[in-house]
Write a protein that holds these residues in place. Structure first.
Motif, PDB file in Angstrom:
ATOM      1  N   THR A  35       9.170   6.319  -8.530  1.00 62.08           N
ATOM      2  CA  THR A  35       8.024   6.396  -7.485  1.00 62.08           C
ATOM      3  C   THR A  35       8.709   5.876  -6.008  1.00 62.08           C
ATOM      4  O   THR A  35       8.597   6.801  -4.985  1.00 62.08           O
ATOM      5  N   ASN A  36       9.352   5.013  -6.135  1.00 57.71           N
ATOM      6  CA  ASN A  36      10.126   4.448  -4.844  1.00 57.71           C
ATOM      7  C   ASN A  36      11.092   5.355  -4.255  1.00 57.71           C
ATOM      8  O   ASN A  36      11.148   5.681  -3.085  1.00 57.71           O
ATOM      9  N   PHE A  37      11.958   6.088  -5.127  1.00 50.47           N
ATOM     10  CA  PHE A  37      12.941   7.075  -4.719  1.00 50.47           C
ATOM     11  C   PHE A  37      12.033   8.270  -4.208  1.00 50.47           C
ATOM     12  O   PHE A  37      12.703   8.711  -3.155  1.00 50.47           O
ATOM     13  N   SER A  38      11.317   8.750  -4.788  1.00 48.64           N
ATOM     14  CA  SER A  38      10.484   9.952  -4.376  1.00 48.64           C
ATOM     15  C   SER A  38       9.821   9.548  -2.920  1.00 48.64           C
ATOM     16  O   SER A  38       9.709  10.437  -2.332  1.00 48.64           O
ATOM     17  N   MET A  39       9.095   8.374  -2.864  1.00 50.41           N
ATOM     18  CA  MET A  39       8.341   8.091  -1.606  1.00 50.41           C
ATOM     19  C   MET A  39       9.361   7.983  -0.470  1.00 50.41           C
ATOM     20  O   MET A  39       9.097   8.423   0.563  1.00 50.41           O
ATOM     21  N   SER A  40      10.375   7.750  -0.903  1.00 48.96           N
ATOM     22  CA  SER A  40      11.440   7.510   0.231  1.00 48.96           C
ATOM     23  C   SER A  40      11.999   8.893   0.897  1.00 48.96           C
ATOM     24  O   SER A  40      12.075   9.093   1.806  1.00 48.96           O
ATOM     25  N   LYS A  41      11.988   9.644  -0.183  1.00 52.02           N
ATOM     26  CA  LYS A  41      12.419  11.015   0.242  1.00 52.02           C
ATOM     27  C   LYS A  41      11.231  11.794   0.975  1.00 52.02           C
ATOM     28  O   LYS A  41      11.482  12.378   1.767  1.00 52.02           O
ATOM     29  N   LEU A  42      10.099  11.595   0.323  1.00 54.38           N
ATOM     30  CA  LEU A  42       8.949  12.191   1.096  1.00 54.38           C
ATOM     31  C   LEU A  42       8.619  11.656   2.534  1.00 54.38           C
ATOM     32  O   LEU A  42       8.497  12.425   3.350  1.00 54.38           O
ATOM     33  N   ARG A  43       8.969  10.512   2.975  1.00 55.78           N
ATOM     34  CA  ARG A  43       8.841   9.969   4.173  1.00 55.78           C
ATOM     35  C   ARG A  43       9.635  10.697   5.062  1.00 55.78           C
ATOM     36  O   ARG A  43       9.501  10.768   6.257  1.00 55.78           O
ATOM     37  N   HIS A  44      10.828  11.254   4.863  1.00 56.72           N
ATOM     38  CA  HIS A  44      11.642  12.028   5.546  1.00 56.72           C
ATOM     39  C   HIS A  44      11.194  13.273   6.122  1.00 56.72           C
ATOM     40  O   HIS A  44      11.144  13.751   7.198  1.00 56.72           O
ATOM     41  N   LEU A  45      10.102  13.888   5.386  1.00 58.42           N
ATOM     42  CA  LEU A  45       9.271  15.005   5.709  1.00 58.42           C
ATOM     43  C   LEU A  45       8.374  14.867   7.147  1.00 58.42           C
ATOM     44  O   LEU A  45       8.027  15.816   7.640  1.00 58.42           O
ATOM     45  N   THR A  46       8.241  13.540   7.352  1.00 56.81           N
ATOM     46  CA  THR A  46       7.320  13.317   8.320  1.00 56.81           C
ATOM     47  C   THR A  46       7.958  13.514   9.848  1.00 56.81           C
ATOM     48  O   THR A  46       7.505  13.579  10.740  1.00 56.81           O
ATOM     49  N   MET A  47       9.481  13.649   9.748  1.00 56.86           N
ATOM     50  CA  MET A  47      10.309  13.759  11.055  1.00 56.86           C
ATOM     51  C   MET A  47       9.713  12.803  12.174  1.00 56.86           C
ATOM     52  O   MET A  47      10.297  12.940  13.244  1.00 56.86           O
ATOM     53  N   ASP A  48       9.280  11.561  11.513  1.00 58.18           N
ATOM     54  CA  ASP A  48       8.828  10.621  12.411  1.00 58.18           C
ATOM     55  C   ASP A  48      10.068   9.395  12.404  1.00 58.18           C
ATOM     56  O   ASP A  48      10.083   8.660  11.290  1.00 58.18           O
ATOM     57  N   GLU A  49      11.013   9.410  13.236  1.00 55.78           N
ATOM     58  CA  GLU A  49      12.115   8.564  12.804  1.00 55.78           C
ATOM     59  C   GLU A  49      11.701   7.047  13.140  1.00 55.78           C
ATOM     60  O   GLU A  49      12.387   6.213  12.540  1.00 55.78           O
ATOM     61  N   GLU A  50      10.870   6.680  14.006  1.00 59.19           N
ATOM     62  CA  GLU A  50      10.599   5.404  13.939  1.00 59.19           C
ATOM     63  C   GLU A  50       9.706   4.789  12.694  1.00 59.19           C
ATOM     64  O   GLU A  50      10.165   3.745  12.016  1.00 59.19           O
ATOM     65  N   PHE A  51       8.910   5.664  12.112  1.00 59.07           N
ATOM     66  CA  PHE A  51       8.307   5.463  10.665  1.00 59.07           C
ATOM     67  C   PHE A  51       9.444   5.277   9.748  1.00 59.07           C
ATOM     68  O   PHE A  51       9.432   4.380   8.875  1.00 59.07           O
ATOM     69  N   ILE A  52      10.170   6.147   9.858  1.00 56.50           N
ATOM     70  CA  ILE A  52      11.305   6.261   8.469  1.00 56.50           C
ATOM     71  C   ILE A  52      12.077   5.119   8.647  1.00 56.50           C
ATOM     72  O   ILE A  52      12.317   4.369   7.617  1.00 56.50           O
ATOM     73  N   GLU A  53      12.245   4.588   9.983  1.00 58.88           N
ATOM     74  CA  GLU A  53      13.288   3.453  10.188  1.00 58.88           C
ATOM     75  C   GLU A  53      12.591   2.110   9.774  1.00 58.88           C
ATOM     76  O   GLU A  53      13.104   1.235   9.348  1.00 58.88           O
ATOM     77  N   ARG A  54      11.329   2.082  10.273  1.00 64.77           N
ATOM     78  CA  ARG A  54      10.436   0.874   9.946  1.00 64.77           C
ATOM     79  C   ARG A  54      10.337   0.648   8.304  1.00 64.77           C
ATOM     80  O   ARG A  54      10.475  -0.477   8.133  1.00 64.77           O
ATOM     81  N   LYS A  55      10.218   1.714   7.628  1.00 67.39           N
ATOM     82  CA  LYS A  55      10.131   1.652   6.392  1.00 67.39           C
ATOM     83  C   LYS A  55      11.234   1.137   5.380  1.00 67.39           C
ATOM     84  O   LYS A  55      11.238   0.616   4.554  1.00 67.39           O
ATOM     85  N   ASN A  56      12.227   1.850   6.107  1.00 68.17           N
ATOM     86  CA  ASN A  56      13.577   1.377   5.408  1.00 68.17           C
ATOM     87  C   ASN A  56      13.989   0.194   5.795  1.00 68.17           C
ATOM     88  O   ASN A  56      14.751  -0.551   4.791  1.00 68.17           O
ATOM     89  N   ARG A  57      13.750  -0.495   6.850  1.00 65.65           N
ATOM     90  CA  ARG A  57      14.161  -1.982   7.349  1.00 65.65           C
ATOM     91  C   ARG A  57      13.145  -2.839   6.592  1.00 65.65           C
ATOM     92  O   ARG A  57      13.379  -4.033   6.486  1.00 65.65           O
ATOM     93  N   ALA A  58      11.969  -2.314   6.243  1.00 70.68           N
ATOM     94  CA  ALA A  58      10.863  -3.379   5.549  1.00 70.68           C
ATOM     95  C   ALA A  58      11.565  -4.264   4.399  1.00 70.68           C
ATOM     96  O   ALA A  58      11.992  -3.558   3.512  1.00 70.68           O
ATOM     97  N   PRO A  59      11.422  -5.419   4.512  1.00 74.92           N
ATOM     98  CA  PRO A  59      11.924  -6.314   3.264  1.00 74.92           C
ATOM     99  C   PRO A  59      11.236  -5.809   1.918  1.00 74.92           C
ATOM    100  O   PRO A  59       9.961  -5.600   1.932  1.00 74.92           O
ATOM    101  N   LYS A  60      11.997  -5.846   0.872  1.00 69.42           N
ATOM    102  CA  LYS A  60      11.218  -5.573  -0.298  1.00 69.42           C
ATOM    103  C   LYS A  60      10.594  -6.710  -0.856  1.00 69.42           C
ATOM    104  O   LYS A  60      11.505  -7.767  -1.309  1.00 69.42           O
ATOM    105  N   SER A  61       9.514  -6.780  -0.861  1.00 67.77           N
ATOM    106  CA  SER A  61       8.449  -7.791  -1.261  1.00 67.77           C
ATOM    107  C   SER A  61       8.730  -7.956  -2.815  1.00 67.77           C
ATOM    108  O   SER A  61       8.730  -7.091  -3.495  1.00 67.77           O
ATOM    109  N   GLN A  62       8.940  -9.083  -3.198  1.00 67.56           N
ATOM    110  CA  GLN A  62       8.969  -9.410  -4.853  1.00 67.56           C
ATOM    111  C   GLN A  62       7.603  -9.545  -5.285  1.00 67.56           C
ATOM    112  O   GLN A  62       6.952 -10.512  -5.091  1.00 67.56           O
TER     113      GLN A  62
END
Length: 145
Positions: free
Chosen positions: A30-57
């Motif tokens: 699911t994480n892999f799929s949602m990562s790829k799906l986020r790129h469809l937004t073409m919103d660079e700021e959103f994609i960058e923010r989600k990629n930089r977000a720390p993975k909470s345990q």
């Protein structure tokens, strides 16, 4: 303590380990799929923010449900992109920016809530896997005491 006395607990331990393995695998997919799906937004700021977000345990089902609720609320915020992105684009690049913002906003309005649902599902399964792992660890610790 006798191993024979612990024999009835074996199916429960096996079930917990199976749930944890299944949940971990489902979370990764699911994480892999949602990562790829986020790129469809073409919103660079959103994609960058989600990629930089720390993975909470996530440690436990309750934390998983809490994280999922937060993620779903962020997804609801994405539903307003159809209004906000064209305005931002027009301020930045005029009519061309408005058109670009309209495309980004339309895609974001559809994709961000869907990605949020997928991510929330992943967080819940991660919490459930963590809970089943904790149950197995707690039982092993009690047996050794």
């Amino acid at each position: 303590k006798s191993s024979v006395l612990n024999l009835p607990k074996a199916p429960l331990k096996l079930g917990g380990a199976t749930v944890a393995l299944f949940s971990d695998s489902l979370t990764e997919i699911t994480n892999f799929s949602m990562s790829k799906l986020r790129h469809l937004t073409m919103d660079e700021e959103f994609i960058e923010r989600k990629n930089r977000a720390p993975k909470s345990q996530i440690q436990g089902a309750q934390q998983g449900f809490n994280a999922a609720g937060k993620t779903l609320m962020e997804g609801v915020g994405g539903m307003f992109d159809v209004v906000t992105k064209p305005i931002e684009g027009a301020k930045k690049d005029g009519i061309w920016g408005f058109g670009t913002g309209l495309v980004q906003g339309t895609l974001g309005t559809i994709v961000k809530p869907v990605a949020a649902i997928g991510t929330a599902f992943s967080e819940v399964t991660d919490g459930l896997a963590s809970s089943s792992n904790q149950l197995n660890v707690n039982e092993d610790t009690q047996r050794r005491s």
